[in-house]
Design an enzyme around this catalytic site. Structure first.
Site, short mmCIF file in Angstrom:
data_model
loop_
_atom_site.label_atom_id
_atom_site.label_comp_id
_atom_site.label_asym_id
_atom_site.label_seq_id
_atom_site.Cartn_x
_atom_site.Cartn_y
_atom_site.Cartn_z
N GLY A 32 -5.04 -4.86 5.89
CA GLY A 32 -4.23 -4.66 7.08
C GLY A 32 -4.50 -3.32 7.73
N SER A 35 0.85 -1.19 0.00
CA SER A 35 0.00 0.00 0.00
C SER A 35 0.88 1.23 0.00
CB SER A 35 -0.90 0.00 1.24
OG SER A 35 -1.71 1.15 1.27
N GLU A 90 -11.29 0.64 -4.16
CA GLU A 90 -11.71 0.27 -2.81
C GLU A 90 -12.42 1.43 -2.13
OE1 GLU A 90 -9.71 -1.34 1.37
OE2 GLU A 90 -8.45 -0.96 -0.38
N ASP A 117 -14.77 -1.88 2.02
CA ASP A 117 -13.91 -2.01 3.19
C ASP A 117 -14.71 -1.55 4.41
OD1 ASP A 117 -11.94 -1.91 5.15
OD2 ASP A 117 -10.65 -0.50 4.11
N LYS A 143 -3.35 5.08 -2.43
CA LYS A 143 -4.35 5.95 -1.82
C LYS A 143 -4.69 7.07 -2.81
CE LYS A 143 -4.44 3.84 2.20
NZ LYS A 143 -5.64 3.19 2.71
N LYS A 190 -1.30 -0.90 -4.26
CA LYS A 190 -2.51 -0.18 -3.90
C LYS A 190 -2.14 1.26 -3.61
CE LYS A 190 -4.64 -0.34 0.24
NZ LYS A 190 -5.51 -0.85 1.34
N ASP A 226 -7.35 3.03 -3.57
CA ASP A 226 -8.07 2.98 -2.29
C ASP A 226 -8.51 4.41 -1.96
OD1 ASP A 226 -9.11 2.50 0.18
OD2 ASP A 226 -7.21 1.98 1.14
N LYS A 254 -10.97 -7.30 6.80
CA LYS A 254 -10.04 -7.07 7.91
C LYS A 254 -10.67 -7.68 9.16
CE LYS A 254 -8.33 -2.72 5.97
NZ LYS A 254 -8.41 -1.24 6.03
#
Length: 369
Positions: free
Chosen positions: A290, A135, A213, A238, A163, A161, A188, A262
């Site tokens: 995570g 990430s 996401e 998520d 942000k 991934k 994400d 998660k």
């Protein structure tokens, strides 16, 4: 197994790099660690929530309060025949899934150790190593972003991934895709988009993303359903999935094609297994997310990601992705040839606690007998 004693630790472990995302900027991993004692064994669990209520409503302060004043007293001295019983024992407390997850995972660790089995074998896992990705948090420029991405790809990670926000999504994802046409790439969003961004979502369809996401509101299922029906890119939920009921509703509404599961967000391993089975029947792909965990939570997640419906690379990076020093003696290492991490093979979660490091990073500690 009788719950004889519970130890509760509040830790702060420094990060190698600050972690920045929408609304969160942290320099260290704050968490609560529980040790549950029974029949000469110790089970470990982690509550990895943040200091601020920016991911969900739970914080270190609220989780500590709920564990100390409600959950641990409910569990202490109970005789438990099966780990699944813990959800009923703790059900008097509504919500507070991250606080509950620490105890739930510690009980599963105990039972796997009693059976002398690695946790993944005890819960029905089907693989000995887990495909993982990395990430990448928000960066100061495209150049800085590409430098960070390049460094992770050189280490051997095969899924990235990123942000994203409405301001940077198209430019940043396009820059990565142009440099790496075949890379498993996803965005994400942490709930910062709305349906007003539909044109942008349709532009992102051209980038062949693995998924987007949680683009819309953190508690939404309906508008995600509307968005998914109008774009090609798979949506992943998520923050919207906090319970078995949320999962049932998301399936019924067709709100997503993928769920980032998660265990800490949904109350631990017991609920993880139930949601896994629901998604397996519905054809919803899973991957293990995570929360910047220490080695205790990271090892637990590796075992969970061995379940068969976890089809996509997990957010379980190697120890050196986040920490120079951790609270376990083993380093969780990336296999660079195939972007995997081996699942620990010892009984339970399979890692040993470095008591000196645990003491070093502990801000406070309490025992309940």
């Amino acid at each position: 197994m009788k719950i004889e004693q519970v130890d509760l630790y509040y830790l702060e472990i420094p990060f190698i790099y600050p972690f920045k995302t929408n609304g969160i900027d942290v320099n260290s991993h704050n968490c609560l660690i529980v040790k549950i004692h029974s029949e000469g064994l110790i089970g470990y669990g982690e509550c990895p929530t943040f200091n601020q209520p920016f991911y969900n409503y739970e914080t270190i302060t609220t989780a500590h309060h709920i564990l100390k004043d409600f959950l641990i007293p409910l569990l202490l001295h109970k005789n438990i025949n099966f780990p699944q019983e813990i959800t009923q024992i703790l059900s008097l407390v509504r919500g507070h899934q991250m606080a509950k997850s620490a105890l739930d995972c510690a009980v599963w660790d105990l039972f796997a150790k009693k059976k002398n089995l690695p946790l993944y074998k005890y819960i029905g896992g089907v693989r000995e190593k887990v495909k993982v990705g990395v990430s990448v948090s928000l960066q100061s420029s495209i150049e800085a972003l590409m430098d960070r991405v390049n460094s992770y790809l050189e280490e051997g990670y095969q899924r990235v991934k990123l942000k994203i926000s409405p301001d940077n999504a198209l430019s940043c994802l396009t820059a990565i895709r142009e440099s790496y046409p075949d890379l498993m790439l996803m965005g994400d969003a942490n709930s910062v988009f709305t349906l007003d961004d539909m044109d942008l979502f349709k532009q992102l369809d051209d980038l062949n993303l693995l998924m987007i996401e949680q683009p819309l509101a953190y508690d939404d299922l309906l508008e995600h359903s509307r968005l998914q029906s109008q774009i090609k890119t798979p949506l992943c939920l998520d923050e919207s999935i906090n319970s078995i009921n949320d999962t049932l509703n998301a399936i019924a509404l067709k709100s997503c094609q993928i769920i980032n599961l998660k265990q800490s967000r949904i109350g631990g391993i017991t609920n993880t297994i139930e949601i896994h089975n629901l998604c397996e029947k519905a054809g919803i792909k899973l991957w293990c997310g995570g929360m910047l965990e220490s080695g205790i939570g990271r090892a637990t997640n590796l075992h969970i990601a061995s379940l068969p419906q976890f089809k996509l690379p997990a957010d379980i990076s190697a120890t050196n992705r986040y920490f120079q020093e951790d609270i376990i003696t083993q380093n969780i290492k990336l296999n660079p040839e195939d972007s995997t991490i081996n699942i620990p093979q010892k009984a339970g979660i399979g890692v040993d606690i470095d008591e000196e490091k645990l003491e070093k990073f502990t801000l406070s500690q309490e025992s309940f007998t």
